[in-house]
Design a protein around this motif. Structure first.
Motif, PDB file in Angstrom:
ATOM      1  N   ALA A 220       0.832  -1.205   0.000  1.00 12.06           N
ATOM      2  CA  ALA A 220       0.000   0.000   0.000  1.00 12.06           C
ATOM      3  C   ALA A 220       0.866   1.254   0.000  1.00 12.06           C
ATOM      4  O   ALA A 220       0.560   2.231  -0.705  1.00 12.06           O
ATOM      5  N   ARG A 221       1.952   1.241   0.778  1.00 13.95           N
ATOM      6  CA  ARG A 221       2.818   2.424   0.821  1.00 13.95           C
ATOM      7  C   ARG A 221       3.516   2.643  -0.516  1.00 13.95           C
ATOM      8  O   ARG A 221       3.645   3.777  -0.980  1.00 13.95           O
ATOM      9  N   ALA A 222       3.972   1.566  -1.134  1.00 18.87           N
ATOM     10  CA  ALA A 222       4.648   1.701  -2.423  1.00 18.87           C
ATOM     11  C   ALA A 222       3.691   2.221  -3.490  1.00 18.87           C
ATOM     12  O   ALA A 222       4.034   3.123  -4.266  1.00 18.87           O
ATOM     13  N   LEU A 223       2.480   1.674  -3.537  1.00 13.80           N
ATOM     14  CA  LEU A 223       1.493   2.151  -4.508  1.00 13.80           C
ATOM     15  C   LEU A 223       1.164   3.616  -4.244  1.00 13.80           C
ATOM     16  O   LEU A 223       1.017   4.414  -5.181  1.00 13.80           O
ATOM     17  N   GLY A 224       1.070   3.996  -2.962  1.00 10.39           N
ATOM     18  CA  GLY A 224       0.803   5.375  -2.611  1.00 10.39           C
ATOM     19  C   GLY A 224       1.918   6.323  -3.034  1.00 10.39           C
ATOM     20  O   GLY A 224       1.678   7.513  -3.266  1.00 10.39           O
ATOM     21  N   ALA A 225       3.130   5.788  -3.133  1.00 10.56           N
ATOM     22  CA  ALA A 225       4.268   6.595  -3.579  1.00 10.56           C
ATOM     23  C   ALA A 225       4.385   6.612  -5.100  1.00 10.56           C
ATOM     24  O   ALA A 225       5.358   7.154  -5.636  1.00 10.56           O
ATOM     25  N   GLY A 226       3.406   5.992  -5.781  1.00 14.04           N
ATOM     26  CA  GLY A 226       3.426   5.986  -7.237  1.00 14.04           C
ATOM     27  C   GLY A 226       4.389   4.981  -7.836  1.00 14.04           C
ATOM     28  O   GLY A 226       4.912   5.196  -8.937  1.00 14.04           O
ATOM     29  N   LEU A 227       4.607   3.850  -7.136  1.00 16.16           N
ATOM     30  CA  LEU A 227       5.555   2.847  -7.600  1.00 16.16           C
ATOM     31  C   LEU A 227       4.852   1.520  -7.875  1.00 16.16           C
ATOM     32  O   LEU A 227       4.032   1.071  -7.060  1.00 16.16           O
ATOM     33  N   PRO A 228       5.151   0.869  -9.002  1.00 14.12           N
ATOM     34  CA  PRO A 228       4.623  -0.472  -9.241  1.00 14.12           C
ATOM     35  C   PRO A 228       5.252  -1.465  -8.279  1.00 14.12           C
ATOM     36  O   PRO A 228       6.372  -1.252  -7.796  1.00 14.12           O
ATOM     37  N   VAL A 229       4.535  -2.557  -8.005  1.00 14.29           N
ATOM     38  CA  VAL A 229       4.983  -3.509  -6.995  1.00 14.29           C
ATOM     39  C   VAL A 229       4.945  -4.925  -7.547  1.00 14.29           C
ATOM     40  O   VAL A 229       3.956  -5.345  -8.158  1.00 14.29           O
ATOM     41  N   LEU A 230       6.029  -5.663  -7.305  1.00 15.99           N
ATOM     42  CA  LEU A 230       6.091  -7.104  -7.514  1.00 15.99           C
ATOM     43  C   LEU A 230       6.184  -7.725  -6.136  1.00 15.99           C
ATOM     44  O   LEU A 230       7.199  -7.557  -5.447  1.00 15.99           O
ATOM     45  N   GLY A 231       5.113  -8.395  -5.686  1.00 13.59           N
ATOM     46  CA  GLY A 231       5.051  -8.865  -4.310  1.00 13.59           C
ATOM     47  C   GLY A 231       5.058 -10.375  -4.215  1.00 13.59           C
ATOM     48  O   GLY A 231       4.455 -11.070  -5.028  1.00 13.59           O
ATOM     49  N   GLU A 232       5.741 -10.895  -3.200  1.00 14.27           N
ATOM     50  CA  GLU A 232       5.706 -12.327  -2.949  1.00 14.27           C
ATOM     51  C   GLU A 232       4.292 -12.755  -2.567  1.00 14.27           C
ATOM     52  O   GLU A 232       3.492 -11.971  -2.040  1.00 14.27           O
ATOM     53  N   LYS A 233       3.997 -14.021  -2.837  1.00 13.56           N
ATOM     54  CA  LYS A 233       2.709 -14.577  -2.421  1.00 13.56           C
ATOM     55  C   LYS A 233       2.754 -14.808  -0.909  1.00 13.56           C
ATOM     56  O   LYS A 233       3.838 -14.933  -0.333  1.00 13.56           O
ATOM     57  N   PRO A 234       1.562 -14.843  -0.257  1.00 15.71           N
ATOM     58  CA  PRO A 234       0.253 -14.487  -0.790  1.00 15.71           C
ATOM     59  C   PRO A 234       0.129 -12.975  -0.964  1.00 15.71           C
ATOM     60  O   PRO A 234       0.895 -12.209  -0.382  1.00 15.71           O
ATOM     61  N   MET A 235      -0.853 -12.548  -1.767  1.00 14.74           N
ATOM     62  CA  MET A 235      -1.018 -11.126  -2.044  1.00 14.74           C
ATOM     63  C   MET A 235      -1.133 -10.315  -0.760  1.00 14.74           C
ATOM     64  O   MET A 235      -0.571  -9.222  -0.655  1.00 14.74           O
ATOM     65  N   ALA A 236      -1.859 -10.845   0.205  1.00 12.55           N
ATOM     66  CA  ALA A 236      -2.045 -10.168   1.488  1.00 12.55           C
ATOM     67  C   ALA A 236      -2.422 -11.220   2.524  1.00 12.55           C
ATOM     68  O   ALA A 236      -2.695 -12.376   2.188  1.00 12.55           O
ATOM     69  N   ALA A 237      -2.455 -10.808   3.787  1.00 14.06           N
ATOM     70  CA  ALA A 237      -2.760 -11.747   4.862  1.00 14.06           C
ATOM     71  C   ALA A 237      -4.229 -12.118   4.915  1.00 14.06           C
ATOM     72  O   ALA A 237      -4.596 -13.125   5.511  1.00 14.06           O
ATOM     73  N   SER A 238      -5.088 -11.307   4.310  1.00 11.85           N
ATOM     74  CA  SER A 238      -6.523 -11.601   4.287  1.00 11.85           C
ATOM     75  C   SER A 238      -7.086 -11.221   2.925  1.00 11.85           C
ATOM     76  O   SER A 238      -6.491 -10.431   2.181  1.00 11.85           O
ATOM     77  N   LEU A 239      -8.249 -11.779   2.620  1.00 13.22           N
ATOM     78  CA  LEU A 239      -8.896 -11.458   1.351  1.00 13.22           C
ATOM     79  C   LEU A 239      -9.349 -10.004   1.334  1.00 13.22           C
ATOM     80  O   LEU A 239      -9.291  -9.340   0.287  1.00 13.22           O
ATOM     81  N   GLU A 240      -9.764  -9.489   2.488  1.00 12.81           N
ATOM     82  CA  GLU A 240     -10.200  -8.096   2.563  1.00 12.81           C
ATOM     83  C   GLU A 240      -9.040  -7.153   2.259  1.00 12.81           C
ATOM     84  O   GLU A 240      -9.197  -6.166   1.524  1.00 12.81           O
ATOM     85  N   GLU A 241      -7.862  -7.442   2.800  1.00 12.16           N
ATOM     86  CA  GLU A 241      -6.694  -6.622   2.498  1.00 12.16           C
ATOM     87  C   GLU A 241      -6.344  -6.702   1.018  1.00 12.16           C
ATOM     88  O   GLU A 241      -5.979  -5.696   0.398  1.00 12.16           O
ATOM     89  N   ALA A 242      -6.448  -7.903   0.451  1.00 13.27           N
ATOM     90  CA  ALA A 242      -6.134  -8.070  -0.967  1.00 13.27           C
ATOM     91  C   ALA A 242      -7.084  -7.259  -1.842  1.00 13.27           C
ATOM     92  O   ALA A 242      -6.664  -6.613  -2.811  1.00 13.27           O
TER      93      ALA A 242
END
Length: 359
Positions: A97-119
């Motif tokens: 979220a912080r990287a996207l907020g800074a205007g940066l694309p993100v390549l993230g390790e799985k899982p996308m997030a700790a919960s489906l709501e966060e994802a």
């Protein structure tokens, strides 16, 4: 809903790696090995570990910091074109979220997030920022998986997919203490591969988690799940981190059966097809593009940023994988067969990770 994202120009993309544990080191090496990327900086809550990772990878004079914000404020950081998020699952949401907020694309390790709501929230953030957020489902890039998919197409719609994943691993760190380590950290790969093979999503799942007396894991180191797939087929996953002896490969052992035969894959060599009309083992040609694990994922991420072509693992597509995993978790918690949710941000367009096609 398919996310439209900004492309990036320039011959070399400057990447920041967040997280400098064992996988962080592997991602740093991948960034350093590519002719299309350079390592712009390393972030870790333990700055000493970040500095040590720079030394171990011989990265040179690379700035380090305890947070992404602190690194971006570092005078010598220069231009940053993207972030690789290799933190533990609980930190995936705040870092991405912080990287996207800074205007940066993100390549993230799985899982996308700790919960489906966060994802789901991250999908919205990526869409609003018009930035690519891609989840690194590296095992979907295994070179023989595309051959297996060709077999699956030849035998017709799968009636049953059975995958056994049985290993005895002495992990340390977060995996031994996290909840549902097998489902969240390993089955997520198999679920993603099944979606790639079939182009289908599960509708329901029943799952049981357990742990033998010798298990090193606080909970959920072993599990058996039965997914009902769209169209009526079944995907059965039988996995354990506590199975000493003759272990399966890291990709598991597969059998896929349809109206015109079955396909077998040991997770290492080429798959084979068994057909009533041709009972001998028939091996398809090698796939046109070899997989390179995380290096293949990084290359696809770069290609997407340059062309605007949606990669496999793009966040709105990867929601389908996470939805299946968390439905299995809900079933294990409740002891009931549960419906797999259809997240509102889930893309109906499934990109082919090797050819940029849709399946």
């Amino acid at each position: 809903m398919e996310t439209e994202f900004r492309t990036v120009e320039g011959p070399v993309l400057r990447m920041v790696v967040v997280g400098s544990g064992a996988m962080g080191l592997e991602w740093m090496r991948a960034v350093l090995a590519s002719d299309e990327t350079e390592l712009a900086g390393v972030v870790d809550t333990e700055v000493k570990r970040a500095r040590w990772s720079v030394i171990r990878t011989r990265a040179g004079e690379v700035p380090v910091a305890e947070s992404l914000d602190a690194l971006l404020r570092t005078p010598q950081i220069g231009r940053v074109d993207g972030v690789v998020n290799v933190t533990p699952p609980d930190a995936h949401f705040p870092v991405t979220a912080r990287a996207l907020g800074a205007g940066l694309p993100v390549l993230g390790e799985k899982p996308m997030a700790a919960s489906l709501e966060e994802a789901e929230e991250l999908v919205v953030l990526a869409r609003d920022a018009r930035q690519l957020f891609m989840v690194a489902q590296s095992r979907t890039y295994e070179p023989h998986l595309s051959s297996l998919r060709a077999h699956v197409r030849a035998i017709g719609p799968p009636a049953v997919i059975v995958v056994n994943f049985l290993r005895d691993e002495a992990f340390d760190g977060f995996r031994t203490e996290m909840a549902h380590p097998l489902l969240v950290d390993m089955m997520v790969h198999t679920v993603d591969a099944v979606r790639y093979l079939t182009g289908k999503q599960a509708t329901h799942v029943y799952c049981e988690e357990y742990g033998p007396s010798w298990s090193r894991y606080s909970s959920g180191g072993s599990a058996t799940c039965v997914f009902e797939m769209d169209g009526g087929g079944r995907f059965v996953y039988n996995g354990s981190w506590s199975a000493p002896g003759d272990m399966t490969s890291w990709d598991g052992e597969w059998r896929v059966s349809g109206a015109h035969g079955s396909a077998l894959w040991d997770g290492e060599g080429p798959p084979v097809r068994l057909s009533p009309s041709a009972p001998e083992h028939v091996v398809l040609p090698e796939p046109s593009r070899s997989g390179d694990g995380i290096r293949g994922v990084l290359a696809d991420f770069i290609r997407a940023l340059r062309t605007g072509r949606t990669p496999w693992g793009e966040c709105s597509n990867n929601l389908g994988t996470l939805a299946m995993v968390h439905a299995a978790i809900d079933s294990a918690r409740t002891g009931r067969r549960v419906r797999v949710p259809n997240p509102p941000g889930l893309s109906s367009v499934v990109p082919d990770p090797r050819r940029g096609e849709h399946i």
